[in-house]
Design a protein around this motif. Structure first.
Motif, PDB file in Angstrom:
ATOM      1  N   LEU A 150      33.371  16.705  20.115  1.00  0.00           N
ATOM      2  CA  LEU A 150      34.094  17.787  19.441  1.00  0.00           C
ATOM      3  C   LEU A 150      35.463  17.326  18.962  1.00  0.00           C
ATOM      4  N   SER A 189      36.823  17.230  15.134  1.00  0.00           N
ATOM      5  CA  SER A 189      37.946  18.098  14.775  1.00  0.00           C
ATOM      6  C   SER A 189      39.079  17.279  14.151  1.00  0.00           C
ATOM      7  N   ASN A 238      38.270  15.032   9.168  1.00  0.00           N
ATOM      8  CA  ASN A 238      38.023  16.124   8.244  1.00  0.00           C
ATOM      9  C   ASN A 238      38.011  15.537   6.838  1.00  0.00           C
ATOM     10  N   ARG A 282      43.237  20.600   3.665  1.00  0.00           N
ATOM     11  CA  ARG A 282      43.388  20.679   5.124  1.00  0.00           C
ATOM     12  C   ARG A 282      44.357  21.785   5.480  1.00  0.00           C
ATOM     13  N   SER A 292      44.698  25.345  11.341  1.00  0.00           N
ATOM     14  CA  SER A 292      43.353  25.095  11.856  1.00  0.00           C
ATOM     15  C   SER A 292      43.353  23.846  12.738  1.00  0.00           C
ATOM     16  N   ASP A 293      44.100  22.816  12.330  1.00  0.00           N
ATOM     17  CA  ASP A 293      44.223  21.613  13.150  1.00  0.00           C
ATOM     18  C   ASP A 293      44.891  21.926  14.478  1.00  0.00           C
ATOM     19  N   GLY A 319      42.349  23.600  16.691  1.00  0.00           N
ATOM     20  CA  GLY A 319      41.402  22.587  17.162  1.00  0.00           C
ATOM     21  C   GLY A 319      41.986  21.755  18.290  1.00  0.00           C
ATOM     22  N   THR A 358      42.114  23.838  21.417  1.00  0.00           N
ATOM     23  CA  THR A 358      40.782  23.989  21.993  1.00  0.00           C
ATOM     24  C   THR A 358      40.378  22.750  22.769  1.00  0.00           C
ATOM     25  N   ILE A 359      40.642  21.579  22.228  1.00  0.00           N
ATOM     26  CA  ILE A 359      40.304  20.337  22.918  1.00  0.00           C
ATOM     27  C   ILE A 359      41.102  20.211  24.211  1.00  0.00           C
ATOM     28  N   LEU A 372      34.700  28.796  21.670  1.00  0.00           N
ATOM     29  CA  LEU A 372      34.509  28.219  20.338  1.00  0.00           C
ATOM     30  C   LEU A 372      33.911  29.208  19.347  1.00  0.00           C
TER      31      LEU A 372
END
Length: 101
Positions: free
Chosen positions: A26, A30, A33, A38, A42-43, A46, A49-50, A88
């Motif tokens: 993942l 992520s 891209n 971009r 959103s980055d 991501g 989340t990681i 997610l």
């Protein structure tokens, strides 16, 4: 008794290595891209989340090693996958739509 501990360690390390590989998979996709447009927000989501998945994995792994009960690799893995899919699929899009759009 020693053989049961060795088998438990092998199972726990193998299961957690697979989970860590999924987090790495993942993380790789992520970061990579290929789209020309971009979105830095959103980055950021991501990356968060990681980090969240890695911390959740580390707590799960530590708890499995500390308690040394056979139900924990199964329950811990199922809970990790359920929470990760929820975050997610539901959590991140909800937060993105609520605070960014």
């Amino acid at each position: 008794m020693k053989n049961k501990d060795t088998i438990y360690d092998i199972v726990v390390h193998t299961v957690n290595l697979i989970l860590l590989g999924a987090i790495g998979f993942l993380a790789f996709f992520s970061v990579v891209n290929i789209s020309p447009h971009r979105d830095p927000i959103s980055d950021l989501f991501g990356f968060g989340t990681i980090i969240f998945l890695t911390v959740m994995w580390a707590i799960n792994y530590w708890f499995q090693i500390k308690k040394r009960k056979w139900i924990l690799p199964i329950a811990g893995t199922l809970l990790f996958v359920a929470i990760a899919l929820f975050i997610l699929d539901v959590g991140i899009p909800f937060l993105y739509d609520t605070f960014i759009r």
